[in-house]
Design an enzyme around this catalytic site. Structure first.
Site, PDB file in Angstrom:
ATOM      1  N   CYS A   2       1.019  -1.177   0.057  1.00 27.10           N
ATOM      2  CA  CYS A   2      -0.057   0.132  -0.175  1.00 27.10           C
ATOM      3  C   CYS A   2       0.828   1.175   0.221  1.00 27.10           C
ATOM      4  CB  CYS A   2      -0.834  -0.101   1.224  1.00 27.10           C
ATOM      5  SG  CYS A   2      -2.233  -1.281   1.271  1.00 27.10           S
ATOM      6  N   ARG A  27       3.947  -0.277  -5.003  1.00 28.85           N
ATOM      7  CA  ARG A  27       3.533  -0.732  -3.543  1.00 28.85           C
ATOM      8  C   ARG A  27       2.159  -1.616  -3.545  1.00 28.85           C
ATOM      9  NH1 ARG A  27       6.740   1.716   0.358  1.00 28.85           N
ATOM     10  NH2 ARG A  27       5.526   0.773   2.060  1.00 28.85           N
ATOM     11  N   TRP A  75      -2.450  -2.575  -1.870  1.00 25.45           N
ATOM     12  CA  TRP A  75      -2.357  -3.989  -2.012  1.00 25.45           C
ATOM     13  C   TRP A  75      -3.529  -4.690  -0.993  1.00 25.45           C
ATOM     14  CZ3 TRP A  75      -0.707  -8.252   1.063  1.00 25.45           C
ATOM     15  CH2 TRP A  75      -0.289  -9.630   0.377  1.00 25.45           C
ATOM     16  N   ASN A 101      -2.120   1.772   5.753  1.00 26.92           N
ATOM     17  CA  ASN A 101      -1.219   0.520   5.034  1.00 26.92           C
ATOM     18  C   ASN A 101      -0.908  -0.334   6.431  1.00 26.92           C
ATOM     19  OD1 ASN A 101       0.881  -0.963   4.212  1.00 26.92           O
ATOM     20  ND2 ASN A 101       2.416   0.526   4.301  1.00 26.92           N
ATOM     21  N   GLY A 102      -1.016  -1.785   6.256  1.00 24.72           N
ATOM     22  CA  GLY A 102      -0.667  -2.504   7.478  1.00 24.72           C
ATOM     23  C   GLY A 102      -1.945  -3.208   7.655  1.00 24.72           C
ATOM     24  N   GLU A 484      17.808 -17.943  -7.260  1.00 26.31           N
ATOM     25  CA  GLU A 484      17.307 -16.443  -7.343  1.00 26.31           C
ATOM     26  C   GLU A 484      16.969 -16.422  -9.105  1.00 26.31           C
ATOM     27  OE1 GLU A 484      16.737 -13.919  -6.240  1.00 26.31           O
ATOM     28  OE2 GLU A 484      17.061 -12.479  -7.503  1.00 26.31           O
ATOM     29  N   LYS A 488      13.080 -15.601  -9.917  1.00 25.22           N
ATOM     30  CA  LYS A 488      12.834 -14.403 -10.864  1.00 25.22           C
ATOM     31  C   LYS A 488      11.667 -14.931 -11.958  1.00 25.22           C
ATOM     32  CE  LYS A 488      14.603 -10.763  -9.463  1.00 25.22           C
ATOM     33  NZ  LYS A 488      14.643 -11.242  -8.063  1.00 25.22           N
ATOM     34  N   GLU A 491       8.030 -15.256 -10.276  1.00 25.20           N
ATOM     35  CA  GLU A 491       7.330 -13.976 -10.040  1.00 25.20           C
ATOM     36  C   GLU A 491       7.079 -13.172 -11.251  1.00 25.20           C
ATOM     37  OE1 GLU A 491       9.414 -10.903  -7.564  1.00 25.20           O
ATOM     38  OE2 GLU A 491      11.158 -11.798  -8.134  1.00 25.20           O
ATOM     39  N   HIS A 507      19.034 -37.329  -5.706  1.00 28.08           N
ATOM     40  CA  HIS A 507      18.436 -37.646  -4.529  1.00 28.08           C
ATOM     41  C   HIS A 507      16.890 -37.566  -4.629  1.00 28.08           C
ATOM     42  CE1 HIS A 507      21.959 -38.557  -2.308  1.00 28.08           C
ATOM     43  NE2 HIS A 507      22.529 -37.239  -2.977  1.00 28.08           N
ATOM     44  N   LYS A 610       6.110  -4.365  -3.527  1.00 30.27           N
ATOM     45  CA  LYS A 610       7.346  -4.311  -3.631  1.00 30.27           C
ATOM     46  C   LYS A 610       7.838  -4.324  -1.878  1.00 30.27           C
ATOM     47  CE  LYS A 610      11.566  -2.642  -5.431  1.00 30.27           C
ATOM     48  NZ  LYS A 610      12.020  -4.003  -5.576  1.00 30.27           N
TER      49      LYS A 610
HETATM   50  C1  F6R Z   1      12.004 -10.637  -5.339  1.00 31.95           C
HETATM   51  C2  F6R Z   1      11.882  -9.512  -4.448  1.00 31.95           C
HETATM   52  C3  F6R Z   1      11.411 -10.058  -2.820  1.00 31.95           C
HETATM   53  C4  F6R Z   1      12.311  -9.161  -2.205  1.00 31.95           C
HETATM   54  C5  F6R Z   1      11.895  -9.613  -0.616  1.00 31.95           C
HETATM   55  C6  F6R Z   1      12.401  -8.789   0.573  1.00 31.95           C
HETATM   56  O1  F6R Z   1      12.573 -10.332  -6.797  1.00 31.95           O
HETATM   57  O2  F6R Z   1      12.053  -8.451  -4.679  1.00 31.95           O
HETATM   58  O3  F6R Z   1      11.706 -11.588  -2.973  1.00 31.95           O
HETATM   59  O4  F6R Z   1      13.674  -9.341  -2.242  1.00 31.95           O
HETATM   60  O5  F6R Z   1      10.294  -9.402  -0.603  1.00 31.95           O
HETATM   61  O6  F6R Z   1      12.531  -7.557   0.253  1.00 31.95           O
HETATM   62  P1  F6R Z   1      13.412  -6.470   0.919  1.00 31.95           P
HETATM   63  O7  F6R Z   1      15.102  -6.536   0.383  1.00 31.95           O
HETATM   64  O8  F6R Z   1      13.068  -5.041   0.482  1.00 31.95           O
HETATM   65  O9  F6R Z   1      13.392  -6.780   2.586  1.00 31.95           O
END
Ligand code: F6R
Length: 615
Positions: A2, A27, A75, A101-102, A484, A488, A491, A507, A610
């Site tokens: 949010c 956000r 969100w 937000n929250g 990683e 990527k 998501e 395994h 984010k």
């Molecule tokens: C993936 C991504 C998330 C963040 C995670 C932690 O691309 O962006 O997995 O890495 O939510 O976020 P931060 O680093 O802001 O604590």
């Protein structure tokens, strides 16, 4: 999660708020709404879906002009992404509007109590109770900040709240507990936002709000108090980037721009941190060397991509310092009663500095007496503020939801922390530190070279856009890189993707291999006749024999993998521990291109936001 904006000044509040929401849309993008005090009442507009829907609504049904306003991009937590659940929420008389937000954890009893007193609460949100409680308290004191303080004392959970009242049309009031809120200070105008990006086009002067504080903005200035009404000490700071850093600058997406910015982000994060004698000076790390010398265990806590940076940090920390290092998902950490004491150094990695899981984990660590060092990209955010020390990464603002440049700079910061610990404990000396830092400095150019050779990767990604599954394999630091790469792809492309330690294949996971299944393998350096390299060449042969289509990321000059690679992606030779800095880049490009080929919006993947500010 949010995005919130508030404004008091002399400009059109609606224009300022809408432009701010545009910058905060990363956000959350389930709905958006605005409210302005006007003509003795409140005018509001809100729409489910992305901000563009609200924009359209406002152009068809404009709101009256006002110099005070609030806005929200959502969100969804409580209640679906509908018009009715969109913020702002109003009391029944339509005199007070609030954005949030929250999560308000005790909203159910509050709701029941309000319903008993005759309030009608039509939305499914936890937020609506706040509007009703504020209206009640305001009717008793006619002071919106005081009303907010009284309401906040009754709330449980994590929240940032921002409100306006029709009877106090020149005032915006905000409150924060656990979720982010910053104040922007302009010339005769003031801003509230979840992130400085919302007001950076107007001012770079900001004020951090602390835990459990209420802020009142009026044309006369900013007043901050605790929830109990006592005046609060606040920290002012100047934001070290400008509005252009948060623009797409001609790129089709923020993600593409942020991938391209990685060489600079890596170089900036190293800048000025080692002197000619090889001494690392990490000024922000306020933990005395004597205390670091006593450290007998390092625990890294982080989520998602930052957690993958932590997994790589373990290799560097243990190798360079000989201190045992554990890496743990922040969301699991405090629930398993971890063993911590004053000799434990907890490293909390977070781009946003607001991730609730990481914040709660670090609070738990500090309660147990451990020292916490934050690695963070966001100045003034909660995680560094609540840590004993901080090492800032200098990636600049990361807007795309999927983390790219922040990840590379987190790796650089982790290497610096490992070396710094080694320096304090005497396991690393000036010349060795200088050598590693020189290697790290060279990586910026290596990343640049990788970026210049990505066309075949993009082509490959497009050709695989119809696939359902892609697997990723790696060994040693290549294993977190594989994780990683898979994250990527999940998501961004909404595909089934999994990363495995290549040694684990036999395994179980090898049963997944079938004809033409794409498997991306991160090959370690073959130099020094590495055992690791030989093992991975065998693994590639094993999966290829079972029909996999192999995509091999290998160092320039590694000829041993050539016969078994259906697709070969070359990266410059680097020291083994630093290889993730170059090997991750093709995986970012791959995921971004594949997602685009599938018609997905890479900056705003579905269901995600984010900053994850709820647990
Ligand atoms: C993936 C991504 C998330 C963040 C995670 C932690 O691309 O962006 O997995 O890495 O939510 O976020 P931060 O680093 O802001 O604590």
């Amino acid at each position: 999660m949010c995005g919130i904006v508030g404004y008091v000044g002399s400009q059109s509040a609606l224009d300022v708020v809408m432009a701010g929401l545009k910058r905060l849309e990363y956000r959350g993008y389930d709905s958006a709404g605005v409210a302005v005090p006007a003509d003795g009442g409140l005018a509001t507009a809100k729409r489910a879906g992305k901000l563009v829907n609200l924009d359209k609504e406002l152009s068809e049904h404009p709101l009256p002009a006002a110099a005070t306003g609030i806005g929200h991009t959502r969100w969804a937590t409580h209640g679906g992404p509908t018009d009715a659940n969109a913020h702002p929420h109003l009391d029944n008389a339509g005199r007070v509007a609030v954005v949030h937000n929250g999560i308000i954890e005790n909203f159910a009893p509050l709701r029941a109590e309000l319903a008993e007193r005759g309030h009608d609460l039509p939305s499914e949100t936890d937020t609506e109770v706040v509007a009703h409680l504020l209206a009640e308290e305001f009717s008793g004191c006619a002071d919106l900040a005081q009303a907010m303080r009284l309401v906040c004392r009754r709330l449980e959970g994590a929240f940032t709240l921002v409100a306006v009242h029709a009877d106090a049309p020149d005032v915006v009031v905000g409150a924060r507990r656990n979720s982010p809120l910053v104040v922007g200070v302009g010339e005769g105008e003031y801003f509230l936002a979840s992130d400085v990006a919302a007001f950076i086009a107007h001012t770079r002067d900001a004020v951090e709000l602390g835990q459990d504080q209420v802020v009142e903005l009026s044309r006369d200035g900013v007043t901050v108090t605790g929830f109990d009404g006592t005046p609060a000490d606040v920290r002012s700071y100047h934001v070290d980037w400008d509005a252009s850093a948060a623009e797409k600058a001609g790129y089709a997406s923020f993600m593409l721009k942020e991938i391209a910015e990685q060489p600079k982000a890596v170089a900036d994060t190293l800048l000025g941190r080692v002197d000619g004698s090889g001494t690392l000076s990490l000024d922000e790390v306020r933990i005395p060397p004597g205390v670091l010398r006593e450290t007998n265990k390092v625990v890294v806590i982080a989520c998602g991509t930052a957690y993958h940076a932590g997994l790589i940090a373990k290799y560097a920390i243990e190798h360079w310092t000989r201190i045992p290092c554990e890496v743990e998902l922040a969301s699991e950490f405090r629930y398993r009663d971890p063993i911590l004491d004053q000799q434990t150094l907890v490293v909390a990695i977070s781009q946003s500095g607001e991730t609730m899981d990481t914040l709660m984990a670090l609070r738990h660590a500090r309660e147990q007496g451990a020292r916490v060092l934050a690695i963070c990209n966001t100045n003034g955010s909660t995680i560094p503020r609540e840590s004993d020390a901080v090492l800032y990464t200098h990636a600049g603002p990361e807007v795309a939801v999927a983390s790219t440049k922040a990840f590379l700079t987190q790796l650089v910061a982790c290497y610096l922390v490992a070396l710094y610990l080694g320096q304090a404990r005497g396991t690393k000396y000036g010349d060795e530190i200088r050598d590693v830092v020189r290697d790290l400095a060279g990586i910026s150019g290596a990343v640049e070279r990788v970026l210049g050779t990505m066309e075949p990767v993009r082509e490959l990604a497009r050709s695989l856009a119809h696939k359902d599954t892609v697997l990723f394999l790696g060994r040693h630091v290549g294993h977190p890189v594989a994780l990683e790469g898979a994250l990527k792809l999940k998501e961004l492309a909404y595909m089934h993707a999994e990363g495995f330690a290549a040694g684990e294949l036999k395994h179980g996971p090898i049963a997944l291999i079938e004809e033409d299944l794409p498997v991306v393998v991160v090959a370690p350096s073959p130099r020094g006749r590495s055992v690791l390299h030989g093992k991975i060449v065998s693994n590639i042969q094993e999966i290829r024999a079972r029909g996999a289509r192999t995509v091999v990321i290998a160092e320039e000059g590694d000829e041993a993998v050539v016969p078994y690679a259906d697709h070969l992606i070359r990266v410059p030779a680097t020291p083994t521990l630093l290889q993730p800095l170059v090997a991750t880049v093709p995986l970012q490009v791959f995921a971004c291109e594949l997602a685009t080929a599938r018609g997905n919006e890479v900056d705003q993947p579905r269901n995600l936001a984010k900053s994850v500010t709820v647990e």
